[in-house]
Design an enzyme around this catalytic site. Structure first.
Site: not given
Ligand SMILES: [Zn+2]
Length: 223
Positions: A111-114, A152, A180, A182
């Site tokens: 995941c590119e956010h976490h 995703q 995910h 996260c």
């Protein structure tokens, strides 16, 4: 060089801002993998030091280098267009005209956010327009786009767009069902929830075709 052209296509000014492209800078590959590993190693060292970890401890000594190598060579290795699977196809000599489904493709992404893992299954299908690909090619394409900091939805679209290009047909579909970490291991800590995304191109927009694909991926394969 084809790979470089693909790369320039991907990061063209018009594309960077769209949801279907990873937000890469134009200088993303100006330095080598080895140079990146050296820089990231220092960054990881800095994070661990800031957290108060003792980097002289034998257990932690190798961690910055290990993480840096893992980022560049493994889990984010698919950012580099040079690592894209070759686009070789074959003629559909046996004239198979029905849908082909490759289901339960193991998916590991991040995941590119976490920067936490996304773990799941991808299911990919196409209807040949005269060209076919080797079965493992679909797994490799999934793996290539998964090895990036991702969301995703984008990953699902990239897999479909790449196969559409390789197979020269719009008739490609992909469904991803993934957990995910996260969401599962922090934040809301919902270990049961998973995320489903889908992209249906060409004939797969047709209700009956879409239904057939979704029915196939429910098969409980025994072997
Ligand atoms: Zn996340």
């Amino acid at each position: 060089m084809t790979n470089n052209e693909d790369f320039l296509d991907e990061i063209g000014d018009n594309h960077i801002a769209t949801n279907a492209k990873n937000p890469l800078r134009s200088d993303a590959f100006d330095i080598s993998d080895d140079q990146k590993i050296e820089l990231i190693k220092k960054d990881v060292e800095s994070i661990l030091k800031t957290l108060g970890m003792d980097l002289t401890d034998d257990s932690l000594k190798g961690t910055p280098n290990r993480v840096a190598k893992m980022f560049v060579k493994e889990i984010f290795g698919g950012l580099n267009p040079a690592k894209k699977p070759s686009a070789s196809t074959f003629e559909n000599n046996y004239k198979y005209g029905e849908m082909l489904v490759e289901k339960n493709i193991t998916l590991y992404s991040t995941c590119e956010h976490h920067l936490l893992p996304i773990i799941g299954r991808a299911h990919v299908a196409y209807i040949s327009n005269g060209k076919v690909v080797g079965l493992s090619k679909m797994n490799r394409i999934v793996e290539y786009f998964a090895k990036r900091p991702q969301v995703q939805e984008r990953l699902t679209m990239q897999i479909v767009q790449e196969l559409q290009k390789v197979l020269n047909t719009e008739d490609v579909a992909c469904v991803i069902d993934a957990k995910h970490l996260c969401v599962n291991s922090r934040g809301i800590k919902d270990i049961e929830s998973s995320t489903i995304t889908s992209e249906f191109g060409g004939k797969f927009k047709n209700e009956a075709t879409r239904r057939e694909f979704l029915d196939y991926i429910k098969f409980d394969t025994q072997f």
